[in-house]
Design a protein around this motif. Structure first.
Motif, short mmCIF file in Angstrom:
data_model
loop_
_atom_site.label_atom_id
_atom_site.label_comp_id
_atom_site.label_asym_id
_atom_site.label_seq_id
_atom_site.Cartn_x
_atom_site.Cartn_y
_atom_site.Cartn_z
N LEU A 208 -9.67 -14.91 -11.46
CA LEU A 208 -8.11 -13.83 -10.68
C LEU A 208 -8.35 -12.53 -11.26
CD1 LEU A 208 -5.48 -16.16 -10.39
CD2 LEU A 208 -7.15 -15.35 -8.90
N ARG A 209 -8.81 -11.34 -10.56
CA ARG A 209 -8.02 -9.81 -11.38
C ARG A 209 -7.33 -9.07 -10.63
NH1 ARG A 209 -12.32 -7.57 -8.50
NH2 ARG A 209 -11.64 -5.87 -7.50
N VAL A 210 -5.73 -9.37 -11.66
CA VAL A 210 -5.03 -8.31 -10.98
C VAL A 210 -5.17 -6.75 -11.34
CG1 VAL A 210 -2.68 -7.86 -11.94
CG2 VAL A 210 -3.35 -10.22 -11.99
N GLU A 211 -5.40 -5.95 -10.08
CA GLU A 211 -5.08 -4.55 -10.42
C GLU A 211 -3.61 -3.84 -9.36
OE1 GLU A 211 -8.03 -3.13 -7.11
OE2 GLU A 211 -9.83 -4.23 -8.66
N GLU A 212 -3.50 -2.96 -9.81
CA GLU A 212 -2.13 -1.96 -9.35
C GLU A 212 -2.79 -1.54 -8.22
OE1 GLU A 212 0.59 -2.16 -11.58
OE2 GLU A 212 -0.18 -3.55 -12.34
N ARG A 213 -1.37 -1.03 -7.42
CA ARG A 213 -1.48 -0.73 -6.29
C ARG A 213 -0.18 0.78 -5.90
NH1 ARG A 213 -6.95 -2.26 -3.30
NH2 ARG A 213 -7.92 -3.17 -5.62
N ARG A 214 -0.49 2.17 -4.77
CA ARG A 214 0.08 2.76 -5.05
C ARG A 214 0.07 2.69 -2.98
NH1 ARG A 214 1.18 6.72 -9.20
NH2 ARG A 214 2.75 6.04 -9.51
N VAL A 215 1.29 2.62 -2.77
CA VAL A 215 1.97 2.86 -1.60
C VAL A 215 3.04 4.27 -1.74
CG1 VAL A 215 1.65 0.43 -0.72
CG2 VAL A 215 3.47 1.40 -1.06
N HIS A 216 2.87 5.08 -0.24
CA HIS A 216 2.45 6.48 0.05
C HIS A 216 3.89 6.55 1.25
CE1 HIS A 216 0.62 6.91 -3.57
NE2 HIS A 216 -0.61 6.90 -3.01
N PHE A 217 4.56 6.98 0.44
CA PHE A 217 6.21 7.84 2.13
C PHE A 217 5.67 9.07 2.07
CE2 PHE A 217 7.32 3.62 2.83
CZ PHE A 217 7.52 3.00 1.71
N PHE A 218 4.87 9.52 2.82
CA PHE A 218 4.80 11.25 3.24
C PHE A 218 5.49 11.23 4.75
CE2 PHE A 218 0.20 12.04 1.01
CZ PHE A 218 0.23 10.75 1.56
N PRO A 219 5.70 12.18 4.38
CA PRO A 219 6.65 12.98 5.51
C PRO A 219 5.17 13.07 7.05
CG PRO A 219 5.69 15.17 4.36
CD PRO A 219 5.58 13.95 3.63
N GLY A 220 5.90 13.56 8.40
CA GLY A 220 5.52 13.28 9.70
C GLY A 220 6.11 14.29 10.87
N THR A 221 5.23 14.50 11.67
CA THR A 221 5.97 15.05 12.76
C THR A 221 7.06 14.28 13.36
OG1 THR A 221 3.74 15.77 13.01
CG2 THR A 221 5.23 17.28 14.54
N ALA A 222 8.37 14.70 13.06
CA ALA A 222 9.14 13.83 14.25
C ALA A 222 9.02 13.40 15.13
CB ALA A 222 10.65 14.41 14.22
N GLY A 223 9.21 12.09 15.30
CA GLY A 223 9.09 12.18 16.74
C GLY A 223 7.99 10.72 17.14
N ASP A 224 6.26 11.57 16.62
CA ASP A 224 5.15 10.62 16.82
C ASP A 224 5.26 9.81 15.55
OD1 ASP A 224 4.49 12.65 18.85
OD2 ASP A 224 2.69 13.73 17.48
N PHE A 225 5.75 9.86 15.05
CA PHE A 225 5.34 8.35 13.77
C PHE A 225 6.36 7.37 14.17
CE2 PHE A 225 3.19 12.07 11.95
CZ PHE A 225 1.58 11.74 11.67
N ALA A 226 7.32 7.61 15.37
CA ALA A 226 7.93 6.40 14.72
C ALA A 226 7.37 5.54 16.23
CB ALA A 226 9.27 7.04 16.14
N GLN A 227 8.44 3.81 16.14
CA GLN A 227 7.28 2.97 16.03
C GLN A 227 6.99 2.35 17.48
OE1 GLN A 227 8.66 -0.71 14.71
NE2 GLN A 227 11.05 0.23 14.76
N GLU A 228 7.63 3.67 18.15
CA GLU A 228 7.36 2.94 19.33
C GLU A 228 6.41 4.25 20.41
OE1 GLU A 228 10.36 4.62 18.27
OE2 GLU A 228 11.62 2.51 18.01
N ARG A 229 5.37 5.01 19.26
CA ARG A 229 4.07 5.66 19.62
C ARG A 229 3.44 5.56 18.18
NH1 ARG A 229 5.76 11.76 21.09
NH2 ARG A 229 3.58 10.97 22.80
#
Ligand SMILES: Cc1cc2nc3c(=O)[nH]c(=O)nc-3n(C[C@H](O)[C@H](O)[C@H](O)COP(=O)(O)OP(=O)(O)OC[C@H]3O[C@@H](n4cnc5c(N)ncnc54)[C@H](O)[C@@H]3O)c2cc1C
Length: 360
Positions: A208-229
């Motif tokens: 087994l190899r343990v690796e660090e991962r980083r997840v990022h939260f970006f700003p995005g144009t309102a509306g287009d990134f909502a889960q309906e679209r």
């Protein structure tokens, strides 16, 4: 014997196993080193992709079909669709398509222009093809672990948090587990310790190899990134780097690098991930609003380690989920309960054989 089964580790896998076992009337003791639903392991960070078209291997599909039934029972799956993008011969696209065709999974193939027409935030390069799986979506790992712990407790499981296991051993008729607070005897043991598997299973045949991962939260144009679209997505870039992401659920557009040959996936700062994504998501801000750390526990073939311990009949191991295990937690919890209670399971787990010969 005080307990039928001790479950060590109450994260994604262990909480599901504890719930499945307790709901079958087993006397269950669950032990975890941290508080419930913590952010020290691999089951935090708001969202996990759930899908059936599975480029990692078509043998996963029967398990995924059952996992979907169990997610629906839990009421935790949001089906906002999934886009799996790449060149026609990329692993992500070709592999997803092969499993969708083999298992007759509903899907559509879209060219780059059609992707943009249907989901305006996506601006894929011209030669990109996408498989759209409407049934794909996401679950919250925090909500899922919380729900499984609650189910386990409601069915009578005894759950001890902030009680790390120091050692375990097989006995003549079961197992013995030791913590700073006590020694517990049980008929069987489920070891689901996530990245700490290297401590509790030092002689495991699968490295087994343990690796660090980083997840990022970006700003995005309102509306287009909502889960309906905006569906969940995985994109294999021409350089082989595979980022993935989620819609904006209120705290930014989450994205991260799953794999990269260019440099270790942990070594992608937010700005570089922003640059990597620019061709696919032109409306994404270049710098993340925040970053969350998490860990992958990887096996050399990136298939899980799940089944009977090589040397101990009454010990089951569940680790090495290689960054893609969460979607399967309900069904793997069920399979672990089958193995602990009945000694066998109708689920085909041969891909995850803890004794398969692998080199680091
Ligand atoms: C950034 C990131 C993104 C991911 N994305 C996806 C995705 O989109 N879809 C997907 O399906 N999967 C995804 N995964 C993978 C998935 O989240 C993991 O496979 C899954 O969460 C692993 O669960 P686990 O139970 O093995 O580990 P954990 O949830 O970390 O649980 C292990 C538990 O064991 C406890 N423990 C350890 N040692 C001891 C001890 N000695 N005594 C007592 N308790 C102990 C820990 O405290 C912990 O609670 C992702 C993972 C990461 C990190």
């Amino acid at each position: 014997m005080t307990y039928d089964v001790v479950v060590v580790g109450l994260g994604g896998m262990g909480s599901a196993a504890a719930a499945a076992l307790a709901r079958r009337g087993q006397r269950v003791l669950g032990l975890d080193r941290y508080r419930p639903v913590h952010d020290q392991g691999a089951s935090h960070g708001e969202t996990r992709i759930v899908r059936k078209a599975y480029f990692e291997g078509s043998a996963y599909v029967p398990l995924l079909l059952r996992a979907y039934e169990l997610w629906d029972e839990l009421g935790l799956l949001t089906r906002n669709g999934g886009l799996f993008l790449g060149a026609p011969d990329s692993r992500v696209l070709a592999g997803s398509l092969a499993t969708a065709q083999e298992w007759d999974l509903p899907h559509e193939l879209l060219d780059a222009a059609e992707v943009h027409r249907r989901f305006p935030a996506f601006t894929p390069p011209g030669d990109t093809v996408a498989l759209l799986e409407r049934d794909a979506g996401w679950v919250s790992p925090e909500a899922a672990v919380g729900a499984q712990l609650e189910r386990a407790a409601r069915a009578g499981a005894e759950l001890h948090h902030q009680e790390p296991v120091d050692a375990w051993e097989a006995t003549a008729d079961g197992v013995r587990v030791t913590t700073a607070r006590g020694t517990y005897e049980a008929g069987a043991l489920v070891l689901a310790p996530g990245r700490w598997a290297v401590d509790l299973l030092p002689e495991a045949p699968v490295p087994l190899r343990v690796e660090e991962r980083r997840v990022h939260f970006f700003p995005g144009t309102a509306g287009d990134f909502a889960q309906e679209r905006f569906p969940v997505w995985i994109w294999e870039r021409p350089d082989g780097t595979v980022p993935y992401g989620f819609p904006d659920l209120g705290s930014g557009v989450k994205a991260a690098v799953h794999h990269s040959r260019l440099r270790p996936a942990a070594e992608w700062p937010g700005e570089d991930v922003g640059e990597l994504l620019a061709p696919l998501l032109r409306g994404l801000g270049p710098r993340p609003l925040r970053t969350v750390d998490c860990t992958y526990t990887l096996t050399p073939d990136e298939h899980f380690v799940l089944g009977r311990h090589a040397a101990h009949e009454r010990v089951l191991v569940a680790c090495g989920f290689s960054g893609h295990g969460f979607k399967l937690t309900p069904v793997l919890g069920e399979a672990l309960a089958d193995l602990a209670v009945a000694g066998s399971t109708p689920h085909d787990l041969s891909l995850f054989d803890p004794c398969r010969p692998l080199r680091a």
